[in-house]
Design an enzyme around this catalytic site. Structure first.
Site, PDB file in Angstrom:
ATOM      1  N   LEU A 148       0.846  -1.206   0.000  1.00 35.21           N
ATOM      2  CA  LEU A 148       0.000   0.000   0.000  1.00 35.21           C
ATOM      3  C   LEU A 148       0.882   1.257   0.000  1.00 35.21           C
ATOM      4  O   LEU A 148       0.799   2.105   0.882  1.00 35.21           O
ATOM      5  CB  LEU A 148      -0.942  -0.023   1.212  1.00 35.21           C
ATOM      6  CG  LEU A 148      -2.218   0.780   1.071  1.00 35.21           C
ATOM      7  CD1 LEU A 148      -3.100   0.278  -0.068  1.00 35.21           C
ATOM      8  CD2 LEU A 148      -3.014   0.762   2.373  1.00 35.21           C
ATOM      9  N   GLY A 149       1.745   1.336  -1.016  1.00 32.22           N
ATOM     10  CA  GLY A 149       2.573   2.539  -1.194  1.00 32.22           C
ATOM     11  C   GLY A 149       1.798   3.537  -2.035  1.00 32.22           C
ATOM     12  O   GLY A 149       0.569   3.575  -1.998  1.00 32.22           O
ATOM     13  N   ARG A 150       2.538   4.320  -2.814  1.00 31.33           N
ATOM     14  CA  ARG A 150       1.882   5.370  -3.606  1.00 31.33           C
ATOM     15  C   ARG A 150       0.874   4.776  -4.581  1.00 31.33           C
ATOM     16  O   ARG A 150      -0.275   5.206  -4.658  1.00 31.33           O
ATOM     17  CB  ARG A 150       2.927   6.140  -4.411  1.00 31.33           C
ATOM     18  CG  ARG A 150       3.944   6.892  -3.593  1.00 31.33           C
ATOM     19  CD  ARG A 150       4.917   7.535  -4.560  1.00 31.33           C
ATOM     20  NE  ARG A 150       5.965   8.266  -3.907  1.00 31.33           N
ATOM     21  CZ  ARG A 150       7.149   7.745  -3.580  1.00 31.33           C
ATOM     22  NH1 ARG A 150       7.408   6.469  -3.844  1.00 31.33           N
ATOM     23  NH2 ARG A 150       8.069   8.479  -3.001  1.00 31.33           N
ATOM     24  N   ILE A 151       1.322   3.775  -5.351  1.00 32.42           N
ATOM     25  CA  ILE A 151       0.452   3.221  -6.398  1.00 32.42           C
ATOM     26  C   ILE A 151      -0.673   2.394  -5.769  1.00 32.42           C
ATOM     27  O   ILE A 151      -1.841   2.526  -6.145  1.00 32.42           O
ATOM     28  CB  ILE A 151       1.281   2.416  -7.419  1.00 32.42           C
ATOM     29  CG1 ILE A 151       2.185   3.391  -8.200  1.00 32.42           C
ATOM     30  CG2 ILE A 151       0.379   1.636  -8.378  1.00 32.42           C
ATOM     31  CD1 ILE A 151       3.210   2.738  -9.111  1.00 32.42           C
ATOM     32  N   SER A 170       1.109  -5.456   3.670  1.00 31.57           N
ATOM     33  CA  SER A 170       2.411  -4.784   3.553  1.00 31.57           C
ATOM     34  C   SER A 170       3.230  -5.255   4.745  1.00 31.57           C
ATOM     35  O   SER A 170       2.717  -5.991   5.596  1.00 31.57           O
ATOM     36  CB  SER A 170       2.248  -3.257   3.533  1.00 31.57           C
ATOM     37  OG  SER A 170       1.719  -2.828   4.747  1.00 31.57           O
ATOM     38  N   ARG A 171       4.510  -4.849   4.775  1.00 34.40           N
ATOM     39  CA  ARG A 171       5.361  -5.366   5.857  1.00 34.40           C
ATOM     40  C   ARG A 171       4.794  -5.013   7.236  1.00 34.40           C
ATOM     41  O   ARG A 171       4.834  -5.797   8.157  1.00 34.40           O
ATOM     42  CB  ARG A 171       6.783  -4.820   5.709  1.00 34.40           C
ATOM     43  CG  ARG A 171       7.653  -5.732   4.848  1.00 34.40           C
ATOM     44  CD  ARG A 171       8.955  -5.096   4.561  1.00 34.40           C
ATOM     45  NE  ARG A 171       8.744  -3.796   3.918  1.00 34.40           N
ATOM     46  CZ  ARG A 171       9.711  -3.001   3.507  1.00 34.40           C
ATOM     47  NH1 ARG A 171      10.957  -3.344   3.670  1.00 34.40           N
ATOM     48  NH2 ARG A 171       9.441  -1.859   2.907  1.00 34.40           N
ATOM     49  N   THR A 172       4.264  -3.782   7.341  1.00 33.51           N
ATOM     50  CA  THR A 172       3.669  -3.383   8.624  1.00 33.51           C
ATOM     51  C   THR A 172       2.316  -2.737   8.371  1.00 33.51           C
ATOM     52  O   THR A 172       2.075  -2.208   7.282  1.00 33.51           O
ATOM     53  CB  THR A 172       4.561  -2.345   9.341  1.00 33.51           C
ATOM     54  OG1 THR A 172       4.830  -1.299   8.403  1.00 33.51           O
ATOM     55  CG2 THR A 172       5.861  -2.938   9.838  1.00 33.51           C
ATOM     56  N   ARG A 230       5.878  -5.938 -11.244  1.00 34.29           N
ATOM     57  CA  ARG A 230       6.924  -6.610 -12.019  1.00 34.29           C
ATOM     58  C   ARG A 230       6.508  -8.066 -12.221  1.00 34.29           C
ATOM     59  O   ARG A 230       5.919  -8.683 -11.329  1.00 34.29           O
ATOM     60  CB  ARG A 230       8.259  -6.581 -11.263  1.00 34.29           C
ATOM     61  CG  ARG A 230       8.913  -5.218 -11.207  1.00 34.29           C
ATOM     62  CD  ARG A 230       9.434  -4.770 -12.570  1.00 34.29           C
ATOM     63  NE  ARG A 230      10.091  -3.473 -12.517  1.00 34.29           N
ATOM     64  CZ  ARG A 230       9.492  -2.297 -12.758  1.00 34.29           C
ATOM     65  NH1 ARG A 230       8.211  -2.263 -13.087  1.00 34.29           N
ATOM     66  NH2 ARG A 230      10.173  -1.169 -12.683  1.00 34.29           N
ATOM     67  N   ASP A 254       0.210  -6.328 -16.841  1.00 32.72           N
ATOM     68  CA  ASP A 254       0.972  -5.310 -17.586  1.00 32.72           C
ATOM     69  C   ASP A 254       2.441  -5.685 -17.614  1.00 32.72           C
ATOM     70  O   ASP A 254       3.227  -5.044 -18.303  1.00 32.72           O
ATOM     71  CB  ASP A 254       0.780  -3.944 -16.904  1.00 32.72           C
ATOM     72  CG  ASP A 254       1.448  -2.809 -17.678  1.00 32.72           C
ATOM     73  OD1 ASP A 254       1.405  -2.842 -18.931  1.00 32.72           O
ATOM     74  OD2 ASP A 254       2.012  -1.901 -17.051  1.00 32.72           O
ATOM     75  N   GLU A 259      10.093  -9.960 -20.272  1.00 27.90           N
ATOM     76  CA  GLU A 259       9.615  -8.982 -21.269  1.00 27.90           C
ATOM     77  C   GLU A 259      10.668  -8.736 -22.339  1.00 27.90           C
ATOM     78  O   GLU A 259      11.858  -8.728 -22.022  1.00 27.90           O
ATOM     79  CB  GLU A 259       9.285  -7.656 -20.556  1.00 27.90           C
ATOM     80  CG  GLU A 259       8.131  -7.818 -19.590  1.00 27.90           C
ATOM     81  CD  GLU A 259       7.896  -6.590 -18.728  1.00 27.90           C
ATOM     82  OE1 GLU A 259       8.536  -5.550 -18.954  1.00 27.90           O
ATOM     83  OE2 GLU A 259       7.065  -6.691 -17.818  1.00 27.90           O
ATOM     84  N   HIS A 277       3.581  -3.677 -20.827  1.00 25.67           N
ATOM     85  CA  HIS A 277       4.234  -2.834 -19.806  1.00 25.67           C
ATOM     86  C   HIS A 277       4.073  -1.341 -20.127  1.00 25.67           C
ATOM     87  O   HIS A 277       5.054  -0.643 -20.376  1.00 25.67           O
ATOM     88  CB  HIS A 277       5.716  -3.202 -19.669  1.00 25.67           C
ATOM     89  CG  HIS A 277       6.299  -2.761 -18.346  1.00 25.67           C
ATOM     90  ND1 HIS A 277       7.324  -3.424 -17.718  1.00 25.67           N
ATOM     91  CD2 HIS A 277       6.003  -1.715 -17.529  1.00 25.67           C
ATOM     92  CE1 HIS A 277       7.633  -2.802 -16.584  1.00 25.67           C
ATOM     93  NE2 HIS A 277       6.840  -1.760 -16.461  1.00 25.67           N
TER      94      HIS A 277
HETATM   95  O1  GLV Z   1       7.431  -0.090 -14.532  1.00 26.43           O
HETATM   96  C1  GLV Z   1       7.535   1.097 -14.533  1.00 26.43           C
HETATM   97  C2  GLV Z   1       8.301   1.847 -13.596  1.00 26.43           C
HETATM   98  O2  GLV Z   1       8.982   1.255 -12.751  1.00 26.43           O
HETATM   99  O3  GLV Z   1       8.264   3.083 -13.686  1.00 26.43           O
END
Ligand code: GLV
Length: 311
Positions: A148-151, A170-172, A230, A254, A259, A277
């Site tokens: 649960l970071g930015r993205i 998440s880790r914590t 990834r 994606d 790749e 991607h």
């Molecule tokens: O995969 C895309 C990025 O790491 O920006």
């Protein structure tokens, strides 16, 4: 004055190339290898998700001071090597968050509502011959997010607007999400309690194959996996088998393990949407990422604090 030497490892953005060429002496490594005199003059490397900066590349430029990646992910950079040699590293977070989150939600809706299949159905002239059939509702599905970071947070915000209850691993546990999003301390528990699971965390040794056979089976035959992080986060052969055997309901991908090559069996599966991607590949974000790469390089060579330092 002699211009600062900058090596670019792959052709990620023509805007970036032009802007960098306007400021630095650029060596495009995918076009010409550099000779040893040129290598001595290179003080910065610009890399990307296509071609990072491994130990060999880093060692081949003795005057290297900074590696700036045109990506948020830094898994293709030998960070340990950079640390040992005192080489700074920057990436392009934040500016691409919305696009990747939009793409992730697009994949989820696309898989649930069978959007790409519908499109193929109409284009192939099948509509006058038979009914398409039914899809699955997206709104209200329980969503699980790995990381649960930015993205991950941007995906959660969007999914909330669709009435989806949100859980995460998440880790914590994140204190500021307490009471809003449900925390699971293991990915297995998250999968068992989600109908759609998004992979958004950074790729590290710990998160490699974080989605393994057990996790896929916990998500189950009606479950959907969306990966915008990834390919290596997922045990890809296990994912392919689960999709082929109907042990997983569908996937929106994606990213892939090797790749730009995609497992052949995935190409024939209708319940899978495959993207090359492109999570952050919009005109607007491409420019914003390029500007951030350049701003970091300029800050470094002015001895100012870096805008988005990784290390
Ligand atoms: O995969 C895309 C990025 O790491 O920006």
């Amino acid at each position: 004055m002699e211009r600062i030497g900058v090596a670019m490892t792959s052709p990620v953005s023509s805007y970036l190339e032009e802007e960098v060429e306007g400021r630095f002496k650029v060596f495009k490594l995918w076009k010409h290898p550099v000779n040893s005199e040129q290598a001595q003059s290179i003080r910065a490397v610009i890399c990307s998700t296509q071609s990072g900066a491994d130990a060999n590349l880093i060692d081949s430029f003795p005057a290297l001071e900074i590696v700036a990646t045109f990506s948020v992910g830094v898994d293709k950079i030998d960070l340990k090597k950079c640390m040992e040699k005192g080489i700074r590293v920057t990436n392009t977070p934040d500016v691409l968050t919305d696009d990747v989150a939009d793409a992730a939600i697009g994949l989820a809706i696309g898989v649930c509502r069978r959007i790409c299949e519908c499109d193929r159905f109409v284009r192939s002239g099948s509509w006058p011959k038979r009914e398409f059939g039914l899809a699955t509702k997206f709104s209200g599905k329980s969503v699980g997010i790995i990381g649960l970071g930015r993205i991950g947070s941007a995906i959660a915000k969007r999914a909330e607007a669709f009435g989806c209850p949100i859980s995460y691993f998440s880790r914590t546990e994140k204190q500021h999400h307490k009471g809003y999003y449900k925390y699971f301390p293991t990915v297995l528990d998250l999968a068992a309690n989600s109908q759609i699971m998004f992979v958004t965390c950074a790729l590290t040794e710990e998160t490699k194959h974080i989605v393994n056979r057990q996790v896929i089976d916990a998500l189950g035959p009606n479950g959907i996996l969306i990966n915008v992080a990834r390919g290596a986060h997922v045990d890809e052969p296990e994912l392919v088998s689960a999709l082929l055997e109907g042990r997983l309901g569908g996937a929106g991908l994606d990213v892939f393990g090797n790749e730009p090559h995609v497992p052949q069996q995935l190409l024939h599966l209708q319940n899978t949407i495959l993207l090359p991607h492109v999570g952050s590949d919009t005109i607007d974000t491409n420019i914003a990422m390029a500007d951030l790469v350049i701003a970091n390089l300029e800050a470094h060579f002015r001895n100012d604090p870096l805008i988005t330092p990784v290390s």
